[in-house]
Design an enzyme around this catalytic site. Structure first.
Site, PDB file in Angstrom:
ATOM      1  N   HIS A  63       0.872  -1.175   0.000  1.00  0.00           N
ATOM      2  CA  HIS A  63       0.000   0.000   0.000  1.00  0.00           C
ATOM      3  C   HIS A  63       0.909   1.224   0.000  1.00  0.00           C
ATOM      4  CE1 HIS A  63      -3.938  -1.986   1.637  1.00  0.00           C
ATOM      5  NE2 HIS A  63      -3.844  -2.029   0.321  1.00  0.00           N
TER       6      HIS A  63
ATOM      7  N   ASP B 180       1.038   4.114   1.299  1.00  0.00           N
ATOM      8  CA  ASP B 180       1.492   4.810   2.516  1.00  0.00           C
ATOM      9  C   ASP B 180       2.642   4.067   3.199  1.00  0.00           C
ATOM     10  OD1 ASP B 180      -0.475   2.851   3.136  1.00  0.00           O
ATOM     11  OD2 ASP B 180      -0.972   3.803   5.050  1.00  0.00           O
ATOM     12  N   HIS B 181       2.900   2.822   2.790  1.00  0.00           N
ATOM     13  CA  HIS B 181       3.984   2.058   3.427  1.00  0.00           C
ATOM     14  C   HIS B 181       5.239   1.920   2.560  1.00  0.00           C
ATOM     15  CE1 HIS B 181       1.701   0.634   6.997  1.00  0.00           C
ATOM     16  NE2 HIS B 181       0.736   1.105   6.232  1.00  0.00           N
TER      17      HIS B 181
HETATM   18 ZN   LIG Z   1      -1.271   1.862   6.182  1.00  0.00          ZN
HETATM   19 ZN   LIG Z   2      -2.384  -0.958   4.245  1.00  0.00          ZN
END
Ligand SMILES: [Zn+2]
Ligand SMILES: [Zn+2]
Length: 302
Positions: free
Chosen positions: A62, A64-65
């Protein structure tokens, strides 16, 4: 071991919180745990050296990671990193980096190695031992990780060294784990002047997940559980739909695993800073040990 939080928001950064990234370091090894967008700037603000990052773990793909990883690689290339960067992540990660670099027409000019996450494997780094386990993030391939610092040598006993007549110049050699020969011909072994090896601290990081048994079983009695708490419990339905946890559920996991310390992180950007005290209150209804609300640049020594 020091644990430094570099990004504690989820999905969207806020004025005071960056996207997920946690730096774990010892004297001579380090792990960057997730690398959300903006992580390199957070490291610079924190006074941490980008060049000293040895290992990057990406728990899932994802944005955001892991959207901070390629910019970090580009910077390390410009700074001419001379040691290898080891990346551990889900299977698709290496291809994504390669594809973007191919489209850009520029391949990074320093050594990187990529290891795919496997759950039945023990990863031995220089100073850390890692174990990955699947978590429950709305069906998306996501891994939690257990990080153990390797055993440290026992404490040096100067009285014992005096008793054995070890000259000061030879003591450092014994502390490094080697036997020495004294001027009188006698051999002294390290175990004669050192205490028993000291166990390193253990951390479990849940990554993004619903409360799940795999975290409970891996986190049994650990020194620190870093668990996501994206929402307060009034948004439990939202947490279930998106594969996240509420603060109360994180408290339930910490309680079931009987951890020594619970750190809550990955807060939805909808919450204001003053709301975050409610996360602690909610988790503390269930978990009676120490609870810390993570914030950017918080450092915890273990
Ligand atoms: Zn996250
Ligand atoms: Zn996630």
């Amino acid at each position: 071991m020091k644990v430094r939080f570099l990004g504690t928001s989820s999905a969207i950064p806020t004025g005071s919180r960056g996207l997920p990234a946690i730096l774990i370091k010892t004297m001579d090894d380090s792990i960057l745990l997730d690398c959300g967008e903006g992580t390199q700037r957070q490291m610079i603000k924190a006074g941490e050296s980008l060049m000293k990052i040895r290992n990057v773990i990406i728990t899932h793909l994802h944005g955001d990671h892991f959207f901070g990883l390629l910019p970090l690689i580009q910077t390390l290339g410009i700074l001419r990193k001379n040691s290898e960067l080891h990346i551990i992540g889900p299977s698709g990660l290496e291809g994504i980096i390669g594809e973007i670099e191919y489209i850009m027409g520029s391949k990074h000019q320093f050594k990187t190695s990529f290891t795919e996450i496997e759950t039945k494997r023990i990863y031995k780094l220089n100073k850390f031992i890692l174990e990955f386990f699947p978590v429950d993030h709305a069906g998306f391939e996501t891994y939690g990780v257990k990080i153990r610092e390797k055993e440290k040598p026992g404490r040096f006993n100067p009285e014992k060294a005096d008793e054995l007549e070890v000259p000061p110049i030879l003591r450092g050699i014994l502390q490094r784990g080697f036997s020495v020969k004294l001027p009188n011909g006698k051999i002294v072994k390290p175990q004669e002047v050192m205490g028993p090896p000291r166990k390193g601290p253990i951390i479990v990081y849940s990554s993004d997940t619903r409360p799940v048994e795999s975290v409970v079983s891996k986190a049994k009695g650990v020194d620190m559980l870093i668990h996501e708490a994206t929402y307060l419990h009034d948004l439990r339905d939202r947490a279930m739909a998106t594969g996240h946890s509420t603060a109360l559920e994180a408290g339930e996991v910490a309680n079931a695993a009987n951890v020594k310390k619970l750190i809550l992180t990955h807060f939805s950007a909808r919450y204001k800073e003053e709301d975050l005290v409610k996360f602690k209150k909610e988790a503390s209804n269930i978990f009676k040990g120490e609870i810390v609300i993570a914030k950017d640049f918080l450092t915890i020594s273990l």
